[in-house]
Design an enzyme around this catalytic site. Sequence first.
Site, PDB file in Angstrom:
ATOM      1  N   SER A   1      -9.413 -13.569  -4.707  1.00  0.00           N
ATOM      2  CA  SER A   1      -9.270 -12.008  -4.700  1.00  0.00           C
ATOM      3  C   SER A   1     -10.779 -11.485  -5.535  1.00  0.00           C
ATOM      4  O   SER A   1     -11.191 -12.159  -6.135  1.00  0.00           O
ATOM      5  CB  SER A   1      -8.253 -11.436  -5.660  1.00  0.00           C
ATOM      6  OG  SER A   1      -8.371 -10.070  -5.858  1.00  0.00           O
TER       7      SER A   1
ATOM      8  N   HIS B   1       0.810  -1.386   0.013  1.00  0.00           N
ATOM      9  CA  HIS B   1      -0.067  -0.020  -0.066  1.00  0.00           C
ATOM     10  C   HIS B   1       0.919   1.209  -0.012  1.00  0.00           C
ATOM     11  O   HIS B   1       1.986   1.317   0.612  1.00  0.00           O
ATOM     12  CB  HIS B   1      -1.081  -0.075   1.314  1.00  0.00           C
ATOM     13  CG  HIS B   1      -1.911   1.056   1.065  1.00  0.00           C
ATOM     14  ND1 HIS B   1      -1.861   1.905   1.916  1.00  0.00           N
ATOM     15  CD2 HIS B   1      -3.079   1.180   0.463  1.00  0.00           C
ATOM     16  CE1 HIS B   1      -2.976   2.911   1.825  1.00  0.00           C
ATOM     17  NE2 HIS B   1      -3.641   2.248   0.779  1.00  0.00           N
TER      18      HIS B   1
END
Length: 391
Positions: free
Chosen positions: A329, A128
Amino acid sequence: MLRGVGGMNFSDNQIKTRLDQIYKKLERSSSSYLGYPCNADLNELMIFSRFLKFPINNVGDPFSNCSFKVNTRELEREVVDFFSKLYNLEDSWGYVTNGGTEGNLYGLFLGRETLGKNSILYYSADSHYSIIKLARLLNLNSVQIKSNENGEINYEDLSLRLKKNKNNPALILATIGTTMKGANDKIEKIQKICENALVSNYYIHVDAALGGMINPFLNNSPKFDFSFNIGSISVSGHKLIGSPIPCGIVLARKKLVNTLASKIEYLETLDTTISGSRNGFTVFFMWYYIKKYGEKWFREVAINCVEKCKHTVKKLNELGWTAWSNEYSNIVILEKPNSKLTEKWQLATQGNIAHIVVMRHTTKMMLDEFVQDLKNEIYLTGPIQTKSRKF
Ligand SMILES: *Cc1c(COP(=O)(O)O)cnc(C)c1O
């Protein structure tokens, strides 16, 4: 007379007009986004509006006593308990944060304090964006590790870098569900690499902001819980858990946290959290979903989101549009469509890719409508050129 900062006060009518405007904007924008992992399935939470009249504040460590009683700490402890069971944490400690980023800050802080100041942070190129900022905040030496095309950390590169710096303790940030591609770093592999590299000491923090509510519920998904030698996990509360207000949960091993704790006397509570005053309102939402629907429902949500994700990939591929997803996912990665579509559907983009994050409010109808929009654009702009699978 006061110096005018904002001019005259608004009349009740002016207030109403402004609020009506923003209400309309929110109504419009919250029904048409596909690119961000926020939950928009929220009507049932109106039952909590009556609590807005209390100055709720969960200041301090949720497990210690506090002389300030206008709090929801008993519910917060139940939330921590639920996630501790989910992630196999026996020596349990944690709290409800302001979001995944605060949980990552906490985990990296605890890691650095545990390992000492000469530790080095290792994070992958697909971590991130906030991790680089957190490393600077904590004044950490850091090394960026390459990532593979699917977004997963490159294990060979990690091993190489660890061996080079084996005299420095290793603080490793692993991600479950990378932001752009939804990849899962394999904790078991990372742990083995640390041990084989003979680093003096290591600490693994798991950033499971999004994937923390998908991965545990799918068969054969790579596990990441506290049965491994990890120190902490951070999960966002406004993503798959579903709070309308940003929040999150961080869990850590209690024995590590105890060494960090210091007393603040006047509150008679422990200063173990990043923020002093803490949001006690978001605790309601996490607690509500856990108690009303529980694990079985979270499992159904996860399976359903992954299924809708696969459905969308298939539809896009049938159109001839490059699209794929990681196996465990809810993120569709696709070649970036034109700005008309990225704006209409609020898609996040990076270079020449865009992604769709399939959440529980994301219906197949919305996804199919997006595919239809794309089909219409292709029709307008002519046939698709041959697109490479490499982004
Ligand atoms: C969303 C996200 C974050 C940040 O979480 P916030 O709750 O927005 O602070 C961190 N890491 C990953 C992998 C994310 O997807």
